[in-house]
Design an enzyme around this catalytic site. Structure first.
Site, PDB file in Angstrom:
ATOM      1  N   GLU A  58       0.860  -1.196   0.000  1.00  0.00           N
ATOM      2  CA  GLU A  58       0.000   0.000   0.000  1.00  0.00           C
ATOM      3  C   GLU A  58       0.890   1.237   0.000  1.00  0.00           C
ATOM      4  OE1 GLU A  58      -2.670  -0.367   3.318  1.00  0.00           O
ATOM      5  OE2 GLU A  58      -3.599  -2.178   2.475  1.00  0.00           O
ATOM      6  N   PRO A  59       0.328   2.395  -0.313  1.00  0.00           N
ATOM      7  CA  PRO A  59       1.167   3.597  -0.311  1.00  0.00           C
ATOM      8  C   PRO A  59       1.909   3.777   1.026  1.00  0.00           C
ATOM      9  CG  PRO A  59      -0.957   4.079  -1.320  1.00  0.00           C
ATOM     10  CD  PRO A  59      -1.045   2.677  -0.790  1.00  0.00           C
ATOM     11  N   GLY A  60       1.268   3.400   2.132  1.00  0.00           N
ATOM     12  CA  GLY A  60       1.883   3.634   3.441  1.00  0.00           C
ATOM     13  C   GLY A  60       2.674   2.472   4.000  1.00  0.00           C
TER      14      GLY A  60
ATOM     15  N   GLU B 167       7.766 -17.272  -4.444  1.00  0.00           N
ATOM     16  CA  GLU B 167       7.962 -15.975  -5.106  1.00  0.00           C
ATOM     17  C   GLU B 167       9.436 -15.574  -5.014  1.00  0.00           C
ATOM     18  OE1 GLU B 167       5.400 -12.778  -3.830  1.00  0.00           O
ATOM     19  OE2 GLU B 167       6.661 -11.242  -4.742  1.00  0.00           O
ATOM     20  N   ARG B 168      10.021 -15.773  -3.843  1.00  0.00           N
ATOM     21  CA  ARG B 168      11.421 -15.347  -3.643  1.00  0.00           C
ATOM     22  C   ARG B 168      12.375 -16.216  -4.442  1.00  0.00           C
ATOM     23  NH1 ARG B 168       9.641 -13.766   2.438  1.00  0.00           N
ATOM     24  NH2 ARG B 168       8.897 -11.715   1.765  1.00  0.00           N
TER      25      ARG B 168
ATOM     26  N   GLN C 275      44.744  -7.455 -16.978  1.00  0.00           N
ATOM     27  CA  GLN C 275      44.619  -8.365 -15.833  1.00  0.00           C
ATOM     28  C   GLN C 275      43.408  -7.997 -14.964  1.00  0.00           C
ATOM     29  OE1 GLN C 275      47.427  -8.410 -12.474  1.00  0.00           O
ATOM     30  NE2 GLN C 275      47.626 -10.614 -12.816  1.00  0.00           N
TER      31      GLN C 275
ATOM     32  N   GLN D 259      30.831  -1.314 -16.293  1.00  0.00           N
ATOM     33  CA  GLN D 259      32.181  -0.737 -16.194  1.00  0.00           C
ATOM     34  C   GLN D 259      33.077  -1.301 -17.300  1.00  0.00           C
ATOM     35  OE1 GLN D 259      32.696   1.613 -13.997  1.00  0.00           O
ATOM     36  NE2 GLN D 259      34.858   1.959 -14.445  1.00  0.00           N
TER      37      GLN D 259
ATOM     38  N   GLY E  27       9.464  -8.179  -3.700  1.00  0.00           N
ATOM     39  CA  GLY E  27       9.414  -9.546  -3.174  1.00  0.00           C
ATOM     40  C   GLY E  27       9.986  -9.657  -1.766  1.00  0.00           C
TER      41      GLY E  27
HETATM   42  C1  LIG Z   1       8.614  -2.504  -9.797  1.00  0.00           C
HETATM   43  C2  LIG Z   1       7.941  -2.965  -8.539  1.00  0.00           C
HETATM   44  C3  LIG Z   1       7.066  -4.032  -8.582  1.00  0.00           C
HETATM   45  C4  LIG Z   1       6.396  -4.443  -7.430  1.00  0.00           C
HETATM   46  N1  LIG Z   1       5.433  -5.428  -7.517  1.00  0.00           N
HETATM   47  C5  LIG Z   1       4.630  -5.668  -6.443  1.00  0.00           C
HETATM   48  C6  LIG Z   1       3.487  -6.508  -6.540  1.00  0.00           C
HETATM   49  O1  LIG Z   1       3.203  -7.084  -7.611  1.00  0.00           O
HETATM   50  N2  LIG Z   1       2.705  -6.674  -5.444  1.00  0.00           N
HETATM   51  C7  LIG Z   1       2.972  -6.077  -4.259  1.00  0.00           C
HETATM   52  O2  LIG Z   1       2.215  -6.260  -3.307  1.00  0.00           O
HETATM   53  N3  LIG Z   1       4.051  -5.255  -4.120  1.00  0.00           N
HETATM   54  C8  LIG Z   1       4.873  -5.026  -5.181  1.00  0.00           C
HETATM   55  N4  LIG Z   1       5.949  -4.190  -5.064  1.00  0.00           N
HETATM   56  C9  LIG Z   1       6.236  -3.582  -3.774  1.00  0.00           C
HETATM   57  C10 LIG Z   1       7.501  -4.132  -3.111  1.00  0.00           C
HETATM   58  O3  LIG Z   1       7.318  -5.457  -2.718  1.00  0.00           O
HETATM   59  C11 LIG Z   1       7.838  -3.191  -1.948  1.00  0.00           C
HETATM   60  O4  LIG Z   1       8.298  -1.973  -2.527  1.00  0.00           O
HETATM   61  C12 LIG Z   1       8.874  -3.772  -1.002  1.00  0.00           C
HETATM   62  O5  LIG Z   1       8.347  -4.861  -0.289  1.00  0.00           O
HETATM   63  C13 LIG Z   1       9.406  -2.718  -0.012  1.00  0.00           C
HETATM   64  O6  LIG Z   1       8.361  -2.044   0.607  1.00  0.00           O
HETATM   65  P1  LIG Z   1       8.362  -0.417   0.655  1.00  0.00           P
HETATM   66  O7  LIG Z   1       8.595   0.040  -0.741  1.00  0.00           O
HETATM   67  O8  LIG Z   1       7.142   0.029   1.339  1.00  0.00           O
HETATM   68  O9  LIG Z   1       9.646  -0.071   1.487  1.00  0.00           O
HETATM   69  P2  LIG Z   1       9.691   0.123   3.091  1.00  0.00           P
HETATM   70  O10 LIG Z   1       9.049  -1.045   3.752  1.00  0.00           O
HETATM   71  O11 LIG Z   1       9.192   1.475   3.411  1.00  0.00           O
HETATM   72  O12 LIG Z   1      11.261   0.054   3.340  1.00  0.00           O
HETATM   73  C14 LIG Z   1      12.144   1.166   3.132  1.00  0.00           C
HETATM   74  C15 LIG Z   1      13.529   0.732   3.587  1.00  0.00           C
HETATM   75  O13 LIG Z   1      13.487   0.385   4.984  1.00  0.00           O
HETATM   76  C16 LIG Z   1      14.004  -0.909   5.154  1.00  0.00           C
HETATM   77  N5  LIG Z   1      13.324  -1.600   6.249  1.00  0.00           N
HETATM   78  C17 LIG Z   1      11.986  -1.731   6.452  1.00  0.00           C
HETATM   79  N6  LIG Z   1      11.748  -2.492   7.529  1.00  0.00           N
HETATM   80  C18 LIG Z   1      12.961  -2.857   8.015  1.00  0.00           C
HETATM   81  C19 LIG Z   1      13.390  -3.665   9.105  1.00  0.00           C
HETATM   82  N7  LIG Z   1      12.521  -4.275   9.921  1.00  0.00           N
HETATM   83  N8  LIG Z   1      14.726  -3.817   9.296  1.00  0.00           N
HETATM   84  C20 LIG Z   1      15.624  -3.233   8.479  1.00  0.00           C
HETATM   85  N9  LIG Z   1      15.270  -2.481   7.416  1.00  0.00           N
HETATM   86  C21 LIG Z   1      13.968  -2.295   7.191  1.00  0.00           C
HETATM   87  C22 LIG Z   1      13.758  -1.617   3.840  1.00  0.00           C
HETATM   88  O14 LIG Z   1      14.619  -2.745   3.689  1.00  0.00           O
HETATM   89  C23 LIG Z   1      14.049  -0.502   2.855  1.00  0.00           C
HETATM   90  O15 LIG Z   1      15.421  -0.414   2.628  1.00  0.00           O
HETATM   91  C24 LIG Z   1       6.660  -3.799  -6.206  1.00  0.00           C
HETATM   92  C25 LIG Z   1       7.572  -2.735  -6.153  1.00  0.00           C
HETATM   93  C26 LIG Z   1       8.169  -2.296  -7.303  1.00  0.00           C
HETATM   94  C27 LIG Z   1       9.062  -1.091  -7.229  1.00  0.00           C
END
Ligand SMILES: Cc1cc2nc3c(=O)[nH]c(=O)nc-3n(C[C@H](O)[C@H](O)[C@H](O)COP(=O)(O)OP(=O)(O)OC[C@H]3O[C@@H](n4cnc5c(N)ncnc54)[C@H](O)[C@@H]3O)c2cc1C
Length: 382
Positions: free
Chosen positions: A130-132, A245-246, A282, A339, A366
């Site tokens: 979600e956005p949040g 998935e992973r 090298q 590079q 993922g």
């Molecule tokens: C191209 C693309 C395709 C995607 N496809 C899908 C999809 O099909 N379905 C879906 O549901 N989502 C999808 N996503 C979403 C994706 O899975 C999330 O962006 C991802 O899980 C990270 O969540 P976030 O962006 O909210 O980052 P955040 O959770 O806000 O994390 C920001 C940073 O904080 C770090 N962080 C957060 N919690 C912790 C913790 N406990 N300890 C240490 N570090 C932490 C994270 O590692 C990251 O570096 C997609 C994203 C992109 C960009």
């Protein structure tokens, strides 16, 4: 290093899919990168040729063989030609979404959805983020409140792969917003439901031929017959399916690194500086040797993980190890390969340039590298 996981049937499947890629994908990649999406017909063509749902029971039109090696071959072949972005929709459909339908659908739901999924007429997506919230899934706020035989769904999702093309969206919702993990359920949102709107196709750094979108739900009336699995068990269903998935992402990462190394070897043997091929310095030889070694080691590990998945033994920790290590390897590899290409490596007409921008997301989606290390670290009792 010789790989030991394939039989003649896998080799035949690979040859058939390679032909499909050469005919239906490779010639169109430039156009799709420009369009920001692949056409829906790509799924229908893949379905008609038997490349969707190889593991779906034959009674629903599938291949009837539960064997992730077929999924792996599809991922490897699209990466081989630098079409990972164009192929991602298909691998997401097969590797990530289908397992939810296969393991959780009632017989009625299987009849309703599986034939269309296998044919490529019903394109799938999974919407958790979600956005949040992203990493902290239990904090999701999209709600699905039940009244009789209907859920009223409100909220929004973002970054959803296949978000524009998808017909069936496995949507993680809170059926009990007062709870965290125990309040999560999965419901299928369908194209055309009133109140279900799609936002724009998001403008990304890479993966340009992949549609990634925002989804908005405003009082969407979803029949209870679209609940997937048990109400309140959605988080467990996600945890059960995320290892595959992973692994899918890890498999693609190793294949992408292999392809990048191949293009780079061709380039550095041909390009000269100071009267010699740039590959013969090298430093170049050492970097190439390092990449060759790391990719070989990663390949053995993911092949073993695929066997473990097929045997029902792949653990969440092993999948997390494969995901973070192989995607970090992919990122390191494409960076080194750019590079070694010099300035040409920054030109998008060279496959390594697209591989470079496409690779960046793999350590994030993922589940991020940090979250993968949390999963592995927690299992060590620390
Ligand atoms: C191209 C693309 C395709 C995607 N496809 C899908 C999809 O099909 N379905 C879906 O549901 N989502 C999808 N996503 C979403 C994706 O899975 C999330 O962006 C991802 O899980 C990270 O969540 P976030 O962006 O909210 O980052 P955040 O959770 O806000 O994390 C920001 C940073 O904080 C770090 N962080 C957060 N919690 C912790 C913790 N406990 N300890 C240490 N570090 C932490 C994270 O590692 C990251 O570096 C997609 C994203 C992109 C960009």
């Amino acid at each position: 290093m010789r790989r030991t996981i394939f039989t003649d049937e896998h080799d035949m499947f690979r040859a058939a899919f390679r032909t499909f890629v050469e005919k239906e994908i490779e010639p169109n990649v430039e156009q799709w990168e420009h369009d920001g999406i692949v056409p829906r017909e790509l799924f229908a063509k893949a379905g008609a040729s038997g490349f969707l749902g190889t593991d779906v029971p034959e009674q629903y039109g599938g291949g009837g063989v539960e064997d992730f090696r077929y999924n792996l071959i599809i991922a490897e072949e699209v990466q081989r030609v630098g079409a990972g972005g164009a192929g991602l929709g298909i691998t997401l459909h097969n590797d990530v979404c289908l397992p939810y339908f296969l393991s959780l659908c009632t017989d009625e739901q299987k009849e309703r959805w599986l034939p269309g999924i296998v044919a490529g007429d019903l394109i799938t997506a999974v919407a958790m983020t979600e956005p949040g919230i992203g990493s902290d899934l239990a904090s999701m706020s999209t709600s699905a409140i039940r009244d009789g035989d209907t859920y009223t769904v409100n909220g929004s999702k973002t970054f959803i792969t296949n978000g524009i093309n998808a017909d069936l969206i496995i949507t993680a919702v809170k059926t009990d917003p007062s709870q965290r993990h125990k309040g999560v359920s999965l419901v299928i949102l369908e194209r055309g439901m009133d109140g279900f709107e799609r936002g724009r196709n998001l403008d990304k750094v890479g993966l340009h031929s992949q549609d990634t979108a925002e989804l908005f739900f405003n009082d969407v009336q979803v029949p209870a017959a679209n609940l997937l699995g048990q109400e309140g068990n959605g988080f467990l269903h996600l945890v059960h399916n995320l290892p595959q998935e992973r692994l899918s992402i890890a498999v693609a990462a190793v294949a992408a690194a292999e392809a990048a190394l191949g293009w780079t070897l061709d380039y550095v043997k041909d390009r000269t500086a100071f009267g010699q091929p740039v590959g013969s310095f090298q430093n170049s030889r050492f970097r190439l040797a390092e990449m060759r070694t790391e990719i070989d080691i990663a390949q053995v590990f993911v092949d073993r993980c695929v066997e473990a998945l097929n045997d029902g033994e792949l653990t969440a920790e092993e999948a997390a190890e494969a995901k973070w290590w192989c995607t970090e390897l992919q990122k390191r590899t494409v960076d080194t390969c750019v590079q070694l290409h010099g300035g040409y490596g920054y030109m998008i007409e060279y496959p390594i340039a697209r591989a470079y921008i496409d690779a960046r997301i793999t350590t994030i989606y993922g589940g991020t590298t940090e979250i993968m290390k949390e999963i592995v670290g927690r299992s060590l009792g620390v």
